[in-house]
Each structure stands twice: as structure tokens, then as C-alpha cells.
Design a protein around this motif. Structure first.
Motif, PDB file in Angstrom:
ATOM      1  N   VAL A   1     -12.734   3.420  -6.847  1.00 31.66           N
ATOM      2  CA  VAL A   1     -12.339   2.850  -8.134  1.00 31.66           C
ATOM      3  C   VAL A   1     -13.464   1.927  -8.567  1.00 31.66           C
ATOM      4  N   SER A   2     -14.013   2.160  -9.738  1.00 28.77           N
ATOM      5  CA  SER A   2     -15.244   1.485 -10.149  1.00 28.77           C
ATOM      6  C   SER A   2     -15.119  -0.037 -10.166  1.00 28.77           C
ATOM      7  N   SER A   3     -13.938  -0.553 -10.432  1.00 30.75           N
ATOM      8  CA  SER A   3     -13.763  -1.998 -10.534  1.00 30.75           C
ATOM      9  C   SER A   3     -13.455  -2.677  -9.202  1.00 30.75           C
ATOM     10  N   ILE A   4     -13.385  -1.890  -8.114  1.00 27.77           N
ATOM     11  CA  ILE A   4     -13.063  -2.424  -6.784  1.00 27.77           C
ATOM     12  C   ILE A   4     -14.224  -2.128  -5.847  1.00 27.77           C
ATOM     13  N   SER A   5     -14.640  -3.120  -5.083  1.00 26.69           N
ATOM     14  CA  SER A   5     -15.862  -2.998  -4.293  1.00 26.69           C
ATOM     15  C   SER A   5     -15.726  -2.032  -3.123  1.00 26.69           C
ATOM     16  N   LYS A   6     -14.539  -1.911  -2.549  1.00 28.89           N
ATOM     17  CA  LYS A   6     -14.333  -1.036  -1.402  1.00 28.89           C
ATOM     18  C   LYS A   6     -13.457   0.154  -1.787  1.00 28.89           C
ATOM     19  N   THR A   7     -13.688   1.271  -1.111  1.00 31.09           N
ATOM     20  CA  THR A   7     -12.866   2.446  -1.377  1.00 31.09           C
ATOM     21  C   THR A   7     -11.450   2.223  -0.857  1.00 31.09           C
ATOM     22  N   LEU A   8     -10.504   2.948  -1.463  1.00 34.94           N
ATOM     23  CA  LEU A   8      -9.110   2.877  -1.030  1.00 34.94           C
ATOM     24  C   LEU A   8      -8.865   3.962  -0.002  1.00 34.94           C
ATOM     25  N   PRO A   9      -8.462   3.614   1.216  1.00 31.84           N
ATOM     26  CA  PRO A   9      -8.318   4.622   2.277  1.00 31.84           C
ATOM     27  C   PRO A   9      -7.188   5.608   2.004  1.00 31.84           C
ATOM     28  N   PHE A  10      -7.480   6.879   2.149  1.00 29.23           N
ATOM     29  CA  PHE A  10      -6.432   7.910   2.097  1.00 29.23           C
ATOM     30  C   PHE A  10      -5.476   7.698   3.259  1.00 29.23           C
ATOM     31  N   ILE A  11      -4.160   7.823   2.981  1.00 25.92           N
ATOM     32  CA  ILE A  11      -3.189   7.660   4.056  1.00 25.92           C
ATOM     33  C   ILE A  11      -2.179   8.799   4.129  1.00 25.92           C
ATOM     34  N   GLY A  12      -2.024   9.583   3.037  1.00 26.50           N
ATOM     35  CA  GLY A  12      -1.058  10.669   3.128  1.00 26.50           C
ATOM     36  C   GLY A  12      -0.672  11.242   1.780  1.00 26.50           C
ATOM     37  N   HIS A  13       0.518  11.881   1.763  1.00 30.77           N
ATOM     38  CA  HIS A  13       0.980  12.592   0.568  1.00 30.77           C
ATOM     39  C   HIS A  13       2.449  12.295   0.293  1.00 30.77           C
ATOM     40  N   HIS A  14       2.795  12.403  -0.968  1.00 29.37           N
ATOM     41  CA  HIS A  14       4.191  12.351  -1.419  1.00 29.37           C
ATOM     42  C   HIS A  14       4.507  13.673  -2.094  1.00 29.37           C
TER      43      HIS A  14
ATOM     44  N   VAL B   1      14.100  17.155  -1.258  1.00 32.20           N
ATOM     45  CA  VAL B   1      14.177  15.793  -0.730  1.00 32.20           C
ATOM     46  C   VAL B   1      12.828  15.102  -0.901  1.00 32.20           C
ATOM     47  N   PRO B   2      12.806  13.920  -1.538  1.00 26.43           N
ATOM     48  CA  PRO B   2      11.539  13.193  -1.661  1.00 26.43           C
ATOM     49  C   PRO B   2      10.992  12.802  -0.288  1.00 26.43           C
ATOM     50  N   THR B   3       9.749  13.161  -0.043  1.00 31.49           N
ATOM     51  CA  THR B   3       9.141  13.030   1.276  1.00 31.49           C
ATOM     52  C   THR B   3       7.824  12.287   1.189  1.00 31.49           C
ATOM     53  N   PHE B   4       7.593  11.415   2.147  1.00 29.26           N
ATOM     54  CA  PHE B   4       6.315  10.724   2.287  1.00 29.26           C
ATOM     55  C   PHE B   4       5.780  11.020   3.683  1.00 29.26           C
ATOM     56  N   SER B   5       4.618  11.618   3.742  1.00 28.68           N
ATOM     57  CA  SER B   5       3.971  11.929   5.016  1.00 28.68           C
ATOM     58  C   SER B   5       2.729  11.057   5.140  1.00 28.68           C
ATOM     59  N   LEU B   6       2.755  10.131   6.095  1.00 26.77           N
ATOM     60  CA  LEU B   6       1.647   9.205   6.286  1.00 26.77           C
ATOM     61  C   LEU B   6       1.000   9.433   7.645  1.00 26.77           C
ATOM     62  N   ASN B   7      -0.315   9.320   7.673  1.00 27.23           N
ATOM     63  CA  ASN B   7      -1.059   9.436   8.935  1.00 27.23           C
ATOM     64  C   ASN B   7      -0.677  10.700   9.700  1.00 27.23           C
ATOM     65  N   ASN B   8      -0.758  11.846   8.994  1.00 31.72           N
ATOM     66  CA  ASN B   8      -0.455  13.149   9.621  1.00 31.72           C
ATOM     67  C   ASN B   8       0.928  13.185  10.250  1.00 31.72           C
ATOM     68  N   ASP B   9       1.909  12.683   9.532  1.00 36.99           N
ATOM     69  CA  ASP B   9       3.315  12.678   9.948  1.00 36.99           C
ATOM     70  C   ASP B   9       3.625  11.703  11.078  1.00 36.99           C
ATOM     71  N   ALA B  10       2.665  10.845  11.459  1.00 42.38           N
ATOM     72  CA  ALA B  10       2.994   9.794  12.419  1.00 42.38           C
ATOM     73  C   ALA B  10       4.068   8.877  11.849  1.00 42.38           C
ATOM     74  N   GLU B  11       4.050   8.723  10.540  1.00 43.27           N
ATOM     75  CA  GLU B  11       5.123   8.053   9.817  1.00 43.27           C
ATOM     76  C   GLU B  11       5.615   9.033   8.759  1.00 43.27           C
ATOM     77  N   LEU B  12       6.921   9.270   8.738  1.00 43.66           N
ATOM     78  CA  LEU B  12       7.500  10.262   7.849  1.00 43.66           C
ATOM     79  C   LEU B  12       8.768   9.703   7.235  1.00 43.66           C
ATOM     80  N   PHE B  13       8.899   9.865   5.930  1.00 45.19           N
ATOM     81  CA  PHE B  13      10.092   9.361   5.256  1.00 45.19           C
ATOM     82  C   PHE B  13      10.736  10.477   4.464  1.00 45.19           C
ATOM     83  N   LYS B  14      12.036  10.698   4.720  1.00 48.19           N
ATOM     84  CA  LYS B  14      12.877  11.598   3.942  1.00 48.19           C
ATOM     85  C   LYS B  14      13.893  10.727   3.227  1.00 48.19           C
ATOM     86  N   GLY B  15      13.773  10.650   1.903  1.00 44.07           N
ATOM     87  CA  GLY B  15      14.531   9.649   1.179  1.00 44.07           C
ATOM     88  C   GLY B  15      15.618  10.177   0.282  1.00 44.07           C
ATOM     89  N   GLN B  16      16.422   9.251  -0.189  1.00 43.64           N
ATOM     90  CA  GLN B  16      17.431   9.531  -1.200  1.00 43.64           C
ATOM     91  C   GLN B  16      17.459   8.351  -2.154  1.00 43.64           C
TER      92      GLN B  16
END
Length: 236
Positions: free
Chosen positions: A132-145, A152-167
Motif C-alpha cells: 500500500v503506497s501510503s504505508i511503509s511496510k507490506t501487509l502480510p498475507f494470512i489467508g482467505h475468506h 457457510v462463511p469461512t475464514f482460513s488462516l495460516n493454511n487452516d491452522a486457524e479455521l472459522f466456520k461462522g454464522q
């Protein structure tokens, strides 16, 4: 032509008020304050330790069931980046409160959409940190939604090391001064999601400081929309 008409459907910078409604301290003594719209109905206060603050950039997907009304939600896709260490007052990389409050709008308006719109079967590109041009450091990729095959809304972080199935427990309108999006379509609601079962290491997710993502009014039954959006996700 509005962007939601340009992007193919995929299957699976205004300051926003951030009124404190809940405070959580970590071991370093930093107080993380979950944003509030300032409206009459706040999101429930979290009662467990904060794990991550993320920015998600992607698309909200809709289908048109009736002409003359807005499209009906059928899911979302987003790439997630860790911004916890950018929280104001949290350390040397921290942003100012003013920059933090418009971060989702900055990402939406100044970075490329990280979704392969021409490839519905494989919409996510190779993992990469975000510049992001206005921020000095890059933002680390952590996963997908995404939404799984059961919707079911799902969040997969750190290759499913953290996983959320939400409502969805509660949704409230974004504040009037929220970023309206690339075509002025409006900002999607702020949400509180609880664990639906099957989650790993995550019990609740809040979607706040949303930018864009609202559907357009449908003109053709059966048409689809994929509307670019960004949001902060507070992960507990």
C-alpha cells in the motif's frame, strides 16, 4: 458502466467514526478498541482475547431474483492481510488513528483487486503480501475468506491452522460516512459472526469499517453481480 456489471460472478476515502465499545488488552499492554458505528444498536462486545486484526479485499457476490430490487447475497471472496501491528499505539509500525480509520478505503481505492475474476474455479492468486503506497511496510498475507459448498462463511488462516466456520448473529448498517465504494454503491453492513461448529482456534469474527460492496438494483432476473469491497475483520 458500474464495476459490478464488469466483474464476472464468482461462486464460492472517507473517515469512518470509530467510537469505543469494547476494550481488550494483550500481554504487551496495548488496548485494542473494537470500532463502533455510533448507532443505536452496537455489535456485542467480545469476551475473549483478540487474535488478529485483518483487512480483507475482495468481492461480495449477489444474484438477481427480482427486477427492481437489490441483488440477494450469495457469498463473498476475499484475500486477508494481517494489520494487527498497524493498530494505533501498538508499536513502531503503528498508524495514526486518522490513517487507520480510512485504511479499508485506501486499500479499496489504491490497490488491485486480488481476485481472479476470469477463473471462478480458482479465484485466488498465489499468496503474496500487499503493498500500500501510503504505508511503509507490506501487509502480510494470512489467508482467505469464502463461503463453502454449504454456504457457510469461512475464514482460513495460516493454511487452516486457524479455521472459522461462522454464522451471522447480528448485522448493523455501516455509518453514513462510510466509504461508498468504487461506484458509490454503498458500504456493506458491519457483522458479528459466531462459531457454527467445526472451527479451529477462532470463536468469533467481527466485520467492521466496511468500504463498498453493496449490490445494485437488479434490472434483469438471473443476472449476477460481484461488487468490490474491503473490510476490517477482528478475529477472536
Amino acid at each position: 458502466m458500474q464495476l459490478q456489471g464488469v466483474f464476472a460472478f464468482l461462486s464460492a476515502l472517507a473517515v469512518t467514526t470509530a467510537t469505543p465499545i469494547s476494550r481488550r488488552c494483550n500481554s504487551s499492554g496495548v488496548t485494542y478498541v473494537l470500532p463502533s458505528t455510533g448507532g443505536p444498536t452496537p455489535l456485542p462486545s467480545p469476551d475473549t482475547p483478540l487474535k488478529h486484526i485483518l483487512v480483507g479485499h475482495g468481492v461480495q457476490n449477489y444474484t438477481c431474483n427480482t427486477a427492481g430490487v437489490s441483488g440477494a447475497s450469495v457469498g463473498a471472496l476475499a484475500v486477508l492481510y494481517d494489520i494487527t501491528n498497524l493498530y494505533p499505539g501498538s508499536g513502531p509500525a503503528a498508524l495514526s488513528s486518522a490513517t487507520w480509520n480510512v485504511l479499508t478505503g485506501t486499500v479499496l481505492h489504491t490497490t488491485d483487486l486480488p481476485i481472479e475474476t476470469a477463473s471462478p474455479a480458482a479465484p485466488f492468486p498465489a499468496p503474496a503480501d500487499l503493498t500500500v503506497s501510503s504505508i511503509s511496510k507490506t501487509l502480510p498475507f494470512i489467508g482467505h475468506h469464502f463461503f463453502d459448498i454449504n454456504g457457510v462463511p469461512t475464514f482460513s488462516l495460516n493454511n487452516d491452522a486457524e479455521l472459522f466456520k461462522g454464522q451471522k448473529v447480528l448485522g448493523i448498517p455501516a455509518p453514513a460516512d462510510a466509504d461508498m465504494g468504487l461506484s458509490g454503491e454503498g458500504a456493506v453492513d458491519w457483522l458479528y459472526l459466531s462459531d457454527k461448529g467445526g472451527s479451529v482456534g477462532i470463536t468469533k469474527v467481527y466485520r467492521v469499517l466496511t468500504s463498498g460492496g453493496d449490490p445494485a438494483v437488479c434490472s434483469v432476473v438471473g443476472a449476477t453481480q460481484s461488487v468490490p469491497y474491503t473490510a476490517m475483520y477482528w478475529i477472536y
